[in-house]
Design a protein around this motif. Structure first.
Motif, PDB file in Angstrom:
ATOM      1  N   ALA A  22       0.596  -1.421  -0.092  1.00 59.41           N
ATOM      2  CA  ALA A  22      -0.237  -0.125   0.081  1.00 59.41           C
ATOM      3  C   ALA A  22       0.795   1.346  -0.024  1.00 59.41           C
ATOM      4  O   ALA A  22       0.373   2.441  -0.416  1.00 59.41           O
ATOM      5  N   GLY A  23       1.999   1.212   0.627  1.00 60.79           N
ATOM      6  CA  GLY A  23       2.947   2.476   0.712  1.00 60.79           C
ATOM      7  C   GLY A  23       2.253   3.217   1.457  1.00 60.79           C
ATOM      8  O   GLY A  23       1.603   3.086   2.457  1.00 60.79           O
ATOM      9  N   SER A  24       2.387   4.594   1.101  1.00 60.30           N
ATOM     10  CA  SER A  24       1.992   5.722   2.023  1.00 60.30           C
ATOM     11  C   SER A  24       0.484   5.855   1.942  1.00 60.30           C
ATOM     12  O   SER A  24      -0.376   6.457   3.085  1.00 60.30           O
ATOM     13  N   THR A  25      -0.335   5.150   1.210  1.00 60.07           N
ATOM     14  CA  THR A  25      -1.639   4.995   1.345  1.00 60.07           C
ATOM     15  C   THR A  25      -2.288   4.496   2.820  1.00 60.07           C
ATOM     16  O   THR A  25      -3.296   4.457   3.119  1.00 60.07           O
ATOM     17  N   PHE A  26      -1.379   3.759   3.442  1.00 57.68           N
ATOM     18  CA  PHE A  26      -1.606   2.900   4.636  1.00 57.68           C
ATOM     19  C   PHE A  26      -1.505   3.937   5.624  1.00 57.68           C
ATOM     20  O   PHE A  26      -2.070   3.675   6.751  1.00 57.68           O
ATOM     21  N   LYS A  27      -0.756   4.976   5.740  1.00 54.79           N
ATOM     22  CA  LYS A  27      -0.607   5.768   6.833  1.00 54.79           C
ATOM     23  C   LYS A  27      -1.773   6.519   7.323  1.00 54.79           C
ATOM     24  O   LYS A  27      -1.805   6.786   8.625  1.00 54.79           O
ATOM     25  N   PRO A  28      -2.963   6.681   6.670  1.00 53.90           N
ATOM     26  CA  PRO A  28      -4.190   7.353   7.338  1.00 53.90           C
ATOM     27  C   PRO A  28      -4.808   6.217   8.261  1.00 53.90           C
ATOM     28  O   PRO A  28      -5.352   6.694   9.412  1.00 53.90           O
TER      29      PRO A  28
ATOM     30  N   LEU B 119      -9.322  21.446 -10.466  1.00 52.22           N
ATOM     31  CA  LEU B 119     -10.514  21.089  -9.583  1.00 52.22           C
ATOM     32  C   LEU B 119     -10.154  21.751  -8.181  1.00 52.22           C
ATOM     33  O   LEU B 119      -9.005  21.661  -7.841  1.00 52.22           O
ATOM     34  N   THR B 120     -11.008  22.733  -7.832  1.00 50.15           N
ATOM     35  CA  THR B 120     -10.922  23.619  -6.889  1.00 50.15           C
ATOM     36  C   THR B 120     -11.799  23.478  -5.778  1.00 50.15           C
ATOM     37  O   THR B 120     -11.761  23.788  -4.625  1.00 50.15           O
ATOM     38  N   ASN B 121     -12.678  22.313  -5.949  1.00 51.20           N
ATOM     39  CA  ASN B 121     -13.570  21.849  -4.783  1.00 51.20           C
ATOM     40  C   ASN B 121     -12.879  21.210  -3.949  1.00 51.20           C
ATOM     41  O   ASN B 121     -11.664  20.812  -3.889  1.00 51.20           O
ATOM     42  N   PRO B 122     -13.376  20.919  -2.651  1.00 53.71           N
ATOM     43  CA  PRO B 122     -12.996  20.170  -1.469  1.00 53.71           C
ATOM     44  C   PRO B 122     -12.775  18.678  -1.864  1.00 53.71           C
ATOM     45  O   PRO B 122     -13.389  18.100  -2.426  1.00 53.71           O
ATOM     46  N   ILE B 123     -11.312  18.290  -1.762  1.00 54.30           N
ATOM     47  CA  ILE B 123     -10.924  16.852  -1.974  1.00 54.30           C
ATOM     48  C   ILE B 123     -10.198  16.442  -0.852  1.00 54.30           C
ATOM     49  O   ILE B 123      -9.040  17.215  -0.602  1.00 54.30           O
ATOM     50  N   ALA B 124     -10.317  15.335  -0.697  1.00 59.69           N
ATOM     51  CA  ALA B 124      -9.211  14.402   0.244  1.00 59.69           C
ATOM     52  C   ALA B 124      -8.631  13.502  -0.326  1.00 59.69           C
ATOM     53  O   ALA B 124      -9.270  12.591  -0.982  1.00 59.69           O
ATOM     54  N   GLY B 125      -7.380  13.349  -0.059  1.00 61.91           N
ATOM     55  CA  GLY B 125      -6.854  12.160  -0.624  1.00 61.91           C
ATOM     56  C   GLY B 125      -5.351  11.865  -0.102  1.00 61.91           C
ATOM     57  O   GLY B 125      -4.842  12.345   0.846  1.00 61.91           O
ATOM     58  N   LYS B 126      -5.089  10.838  -0.712  1.00 61.33           N
ATOM     59  CA  LYS B 126      -3.639  10.171  -0.249  1.00 61.33           C
ATOM     60  C   LYS B 126      -2.969   9.380  -1.512  1.00 61.33           C
ATOM     61  O   LYS B 126      -3.384   8.654  -1.936  1.00 61.33           O
ATOM     62  N   THR B 127      -1.693   9.844  -1.583  1.00 65.31           N
ATOM     63  CA  THR B 127      -0.929   9.150  -2.703  1.00 65.31           C
ATOM     64  C   THR B 127       0.026   8.221  -1.732  1.00 65.31           C
ATOM     65  O   THR B 127       0.314   8.085  -0.679  1.00 65.31           O
ATOM     66  N   GLY B 128       0.283   7.172  -2.586  1.00 65.38           N
ATOM     67  CA  GLY B 128       1.477   6.180  -2.036  1.00 65.38           C
ATOM     68  C   GLY B 128       2.410   5.647  -2.965  1.00 65.38           C
ATOM     69  O   GLY B 128       1.967   5.333  -4.402  1.00 65.38           O
TER      70      GLY B 128
ATOM     71  N   PHE C  35      -3.209   6.296  -5.637  1.00 69.88           N
ATOM     72  CA  PHE C  35      -4.079   7.486  -5.060  1.00 69.88           C
ATOM     73  C   PHE C  35      -5.414   7.089  -4.722  1.00 69.88           C
ATOM     74  O   PHE C  35      -6.048   6.536  -5.295  1.00 69.88           O
ATOM     75  N   MET C  36      -5.653   7.633  -3.423  1.00 70.23           N
ATOM     76  CA  MET C  36      -6.956   7.212  -2.926  1.00 70.23           C
ATOM     77  C   MET C  36      -7.576   8.846  -2.872  1.00 70.23           C
ATOM     78  O   MET C  36      -7.009   9.707  -2.072  1.00 70.23           O
ATOM     79  N   GLY C  37      -8.716   9.041  -3.594  1.00 71.72           N
ATOM     80  CA  GLY C  37      -9.231  10.271  -3.734  1.00 71.72           C
ATOM     81  C   GLY C  37     -10.612  10.412  -3.296  1.00 71.72           C
ATOM     82  O   GLY C  37     -11.401   9.340  -3.390  1.00 71.72           O
ATOM     83  N   MET C  38     -11.169  11.338  -2.374  1.00 72.31           N
ATOM     84  CA  MET C  38     -12.517  11.368  -1.873  1.00 72.31           C
ATOM     85  C   MET C  38     -12.961  12.827  -2.129  1.00 72.31           C
ATOM     86  O   MET C  38     -12.293  13.762  -1.817  1.00 72.31           O
ATOM     87  N   VAL C  39     -14.458  12.736  -2.326  1.00 70.24           N
ATOM     88  CA  VAL C  39     -14.980  13.850  -2.273  1.00 70.24           C
ATOM     89  C   VAL C  39     -16.389  13.334  -1.547  1.00 70.24           C
ATOM     90  O   VAL C  39     -16.660  12.162  -1.301  1.00 70.24           O
ATOM     91  N   PRO C  40     -17.239  14.193  -1.064  1.00 67.09           N
ATOM     92  CA  PRO C  40     -18.331  13.891  -0.045  1.00 67.09           C
ATOM     93  C   PRO C  40     -19.103  12.626  -0.216  1.00 67.09           C
ATOM     94  O   PRO C  40     -19.384  11.803   0.561  1.00 67.09           O
ATOM     95  N   ASN C  41     -19.553  12.470  -1.884  1.00 65.77           N
ATOM     96  CA  ASN C  41     -20.292  11.267  -1.922  1.00 65.77           C
ATOM     97  C   ASN C  41     -19.575  10.450  -2.815  1.00 65.77           C
ATOM     98  O   ASN C  41     -20.215   9.553  -3.551  1.00 65.77           O
ATOM     99  N   LEU C  42     -18.225  10.341  -3.128  1.00 67.32           N
ATOM    100  CA  LEU C  42     -17.477   9.526  -3.875  1.00 67.32           C
ATOM    101  C   LEU C  42     -16.205   9.053  -3.536  1.00 67.32           C
ATOM    102  O   LEU C  42     -15.424  10.298  -3.387  1.00 67.32           O
ATOM    103  N   VAL C  43     -15.880   8.113  -3.316  1.00 63.83           N
ATOM    104  CA  VAL C  43     -14.570   7.393  -3.066  1.00 63.83           C
ATOM    105  C   VAL C  43     -13.760   6.523  -4.027  1.00 63.83           C
ATOM    106  O   VAL C  43     -14.554   5.542  -4.630  1.00 63.83           O
ATOM    107  N   THR C  44     -12.745   6.898  -4.492  1.00 65.46           N
ATOM    108  CA  THR C  44     -12.034   6.305  -5.507  1.00 65.46           C
ATOM    109  C   THR C  44     -10.795   5.928  -5.425  1.00 65.46           C
ATOM    110  O   THR C  44      -9.976   6.791  -4.789  1.00 65.46           O
ATOM    111  N   GLY C  45     -10.252   4.570  -5.721  1.00 61.30           N
ATOM    112  CA  GLY C  45      -8.962   4.247  -5.520  1.00 61.30           C
ATOM    113  C   GLY C  45      -8.303   3.882  -6.807  1.00 61.30           C
ATOM    114  O   GLY C  45      -9.047   3.234  -7.673  1.00 61.30           O
TER     115      GLY C  45
END
Length: 782
Positions: A470-476, A670-679, A689-699
């Protein structure tokens, strides 16, 4: 004496009348007897009342997206999905009646006028088979050999046709006829035919298209519209149907003339298990259905199968996949991976890398990879099952062989070539692979699933079959456990310097002293938010030391990671193997206010009659408080605002040559709020890359089939370059379609948030806090 001839003539006349009636009644009785004999099964068994009620035809199982599109079908021989009469366009029905049975709505299964004409002219002016008779032949009698059997079959068809007319309405018979016919090229029934030949639903067919398909009833093998078959003959036959429609006044003469001048205008779209949309998802869905079948017996009639068959029973499987989002996902993968692969080939020419496509391994290790590749290949398996010796099998791998291989730059991504099977193994190992899954965190509904580049050539599904570090995507998981257990704020600071966890402290046999990715230390205090954004290993190690591996593993397990994870400190940097499917489900917990929802693929299953056989029940569990989940979202927003995820913003990499030459679609704006983590894993073997917006999570994951297939430089091989651009392209496409309603607003902040996220206020509070036992986080004994 003179009156005798008249008397004789009169006697002859009465004699003629008598014999006429005798012959007529005898013939009539003979016809009645023949029909009775047929109904008594003297000419062979006729279908029972139950079979007439439920004619047995092989029906394909249909896979339906959440937005009502057909993603694909499961079938062996018959790609058939029946539709009701109401879904047939009027011009299609008119074309059939005009061409096959002009008095269809007047007779009761047998056309007396047509039959007499056929006998009188010995069939030279057309046959007498009605639509009902043709359906009877398709369903129950088939085509018999010539001679007596052919005549008895005709009689049986008459009997069955009249029974069908009593059992079904005229409209139902027409629908059954369209649904049963084989239009060729896996187009079984009108639904498949419309989709395969014109990429339409039947109700969308125009007059010309309807005429072509009805024309194929004469002989679908002969009148095959594909370019290399018989398009000219098919067009001529279509024109005959149009002429019949004009003859019986279904269309005006002018329209007929104009339509006959038009080409066939095919939009040929073959349907197979390796073509179309969501191929990897459809293949994985089979395993889900097989498990369901094993636990759910079929309520069968006497003599029928007691198990459902996905290839024959016409099930309807309603999935969570959104066809529009799935298409966006596949397009994003294609666009980026083609560019990325071109750069990989450029860096791995024989001149630049003598061991291409492998790096950092020796000849012996390469030979082991190639040996394994041979032994798991279809060629090896088939030759071995055919009794070939190992020597013969190995020799065949060195013989030049014509083959079709995957190629990004060829039409249809395929090219004809000649190479040895051994060379083809190495050729395919030079391709970077990918996996992508997208899920709605509140429901667990999986919206898109891309398991690889091309199912026909790369059948390994990296979404769920593959598991990579998982690399750094495990850090969360480490940060979440620490915040949950220790109630830390993202504003808490730790010192960035070399940090070691001594041997034996957390079960590790040796001291563990991780370095930062660039080998440098800032020698400064940094907040957890800054540390996660910069993926600082020393800070993660300190959190692992404070909380311990066991709570971190428990946190990951509660969030849906099922693989074994060693409870040692080094897992903090993502040494554990995970797959995209589980990672998306886990990150969904953060976006869903701390509640884990198991990813859902199927919402319900129906039989061919619409009876619901299965409805899903959500699997959920509370993992962390809303406050902790939101704090983690806030932390990961920092990754996109100022860390490696900043590539999603317009301002990043204006002068970054590496990013410009490899990445498609940048800038994403993309200027909207985005949460994510690279690895990124060791030696750039895996990019996440794990990326999230409030109603969609994509890996997204990208890497080689072998870990030795990787870029030599982190600038190219990091998750921010390999995986993140796919997420960016995908989301830009999603946002372009407002109907998808993908959130561009803020994540939901819990009321009465107990964890401080305002770092300026947090620092002020720390200054005001004079309690000695809480003065310095580093002095606390956790």
């Amino acid at each position: 004496m003179a009156a005798a001839p008249k008397k004789k003539q009169k006697n002859n006349f009465f004699k003629f009348i008598k014999w006429f009636w005798i012959l007529f009644i005898t013939g009539l009785l003979a016809v009645v007897l023949i029909f009775l004999a047929a109904s008594w099964n003297w000419f062979g068994e006729l279908p029972t009342f139950e079979r007439l009620e439920n004619p047995q035809t092989n029906l394909a199982t249909e896979i339906i997206s959440s937005d009502g599109e057909t993603l694909g079908k499961y079938y062996i021989d018959d790609n058939r999905t029946p539709i009701p009469f109401e879904e047939l366009p009027k011009n299609l029905v008119n074309a059939l009646v005009a061409t096959e049975d002009a008095r269809y709505f007047e007779h009761s299964g047998v056309d007396a006028r047509g039959t007499i004409r056929a006998f009188a002219y010995l069939g030279s002016k057309g046959g007498a088979s009605t639509i009902s008779q043709q359906l009877a032949k398709q369903l129950f009698t088939g085509t018999a050999s010539r001679g007596w059997k052919r005549y008895t079959q005709k009689i049986k068809e008459w009997v069955i046709a009249t029974r069908l007319e009593r059992q079904y309405t005229k409209e139902e018979i027409i629908a059954m006829y369209f649904n049963i016919y084989d239009f060729g090229n896996n187009a079984d029934g009108i639904r498949s035919a419309a989709k395969i030949y014109f990429s339409k639903e039947p109700k969308e067919l125009n007059v010309s298209e309807s005429a072509m398909l009805v024309g194929m009833f004469k002989n679908s093998s002969l009148y095959n519209p594909r370019p290399k078959r018989n398009p000219e003959g098919t067009k001529n036959r279509r024109d005959v149907v149009l002429a019949q429609m004009a003859k019986y006044e279904f269309i005006p003469e002018k329209l007929k003339d104009s339509l006959q001048k038009l080409p066939l205008a095919l939009r040929y779209s073959p349907e197979s298990h390796s073509d179309g949309l969501a191929t990897y998802f459809r293949m994985h869905l089979q395993s889900f259905l097989n498990q369901w079948i094993s636990k759910n017996p079929k309520p069968a009639l006497k003599g029928e199968r007691d198990k459902w068959n996905i290839y024959l029973d016409g099930l309807k499987v309603y999935t969570t996949i959104d066809s529009r989002m799935q298409r966006n996902a596949e397009d994003a993968v294609q666009e980026h991976m083609k560019n990325l692969q071109a750069e990989f080939f450029n860096q791995n020419t024989p001149e630049r890398n003598k061991t291409a496509p492998f790096l950092d391994i020796n000849t012996s290790q390469i030979n082991s990879i190639m040996e394994r590749g041979m032994k798991v290949s279809d060629r090896w398996r088939k030759m071995k099952s055919n009794g070939k010796s190992e020597k013969e099998i190995r020799a065949s791998f060195k013989e030049p062989t014509p083959m079709v291989v995957f190629d990004w730059n060829s039409v249809g991504n395929e090219k004809d070539t000649i190479m040895t099977p051994l060379d083809s193994i190495r050729y395919y190992k030079s391709f970077l692979r990918t996996a992508m899954m997208s899920m709605e965190p509140q429901t667990g509904h999986v919206k898109a699933w891309v398991g690889g580049l091309n199912y026909k050539h790369f059948q390994y599904d990296n979404v769920i079959q593959g598991a990579r570090q998982a690399g750094s995507t495990f850090k969360p998981f480490v940060y979440a456990a620490a915040i949950d257990q220790l109630r830390l704020s993202p504003c808490e600071t730790l010192y960035d310097d070399e940090y070691c966890i001594e041997a034996g402290k957390h079960g590790n046999q040796e001291a563990w002293c991780p370095k930062n990715s660039d080998g440098k230390y800032s020698l400064k205090n940094m907040s957890l938010k800054t540390a996660l954004a910069g993926s600082v290993n020393t800070v993660t190690a300190q959190l692992m030391d404070k909380v311990g591996p066991k709570p971190v593993v428990a946190m990951a397990k509660n969030m849906g990671i099922t693989r074994d994870i060693l409870e040692v400190p080094s897992i903090a940097l993502g040494t554990a193997d995970v797959n995209v499917y589980e990672m998306v489900g886990a990150f969904g917990t953060f976006a869903n206010e701390g509640v884990y929802v198991k990813p859902v693929l199927v919402t319900r299953i129906e039989d061919k009659n619409g009876t619901v056989l299965y409805e899903y029940v959500p699997e959920t569990r509370d993992v962390m408080s809303k406050d902790v989940a939101y704090a983690m979202v806030d932390l990961m927003q920092g990754v996109v605002q100022s860390g490696s995820g900043g590539r999603l913003r317009h301002s990043y990499a204006k002068n970054n040559a590496v990013y410009k030459e490899v990445v498609t679609g940048y800038p994403y704006n993309l200027t909207n709020p985005i949460a994510g983590k690279t690895g990124t894993t060791q030696k750039n073997s895996d990019g996440w890359f794990m990326g999230m917006v409030p109603n969609l999570v994509t890996g997204v994951w990208v890497g080689g089939e072998e870990r030795a297939t990787h870029f030599n430089r982190t600038a190219y091989g990091q998750g921010a370059t390999m995986a993140l651009p796919i997420w960016g392209l995908y989301m830009v496409k999603n946002y372009a379609n407002k109907e998808l309603d993908i959130s561009d607003g803020n994540f939901k902040r819990p009321a009465g948030m107990s964890i401080e996220l305002d770092c300026s206020k947090f620092q002020e509070d720390k200054k005001d806090d004079t309690s000695p036992e809480e003065d310095d986080l580093d002095d606390l004994d956790f």
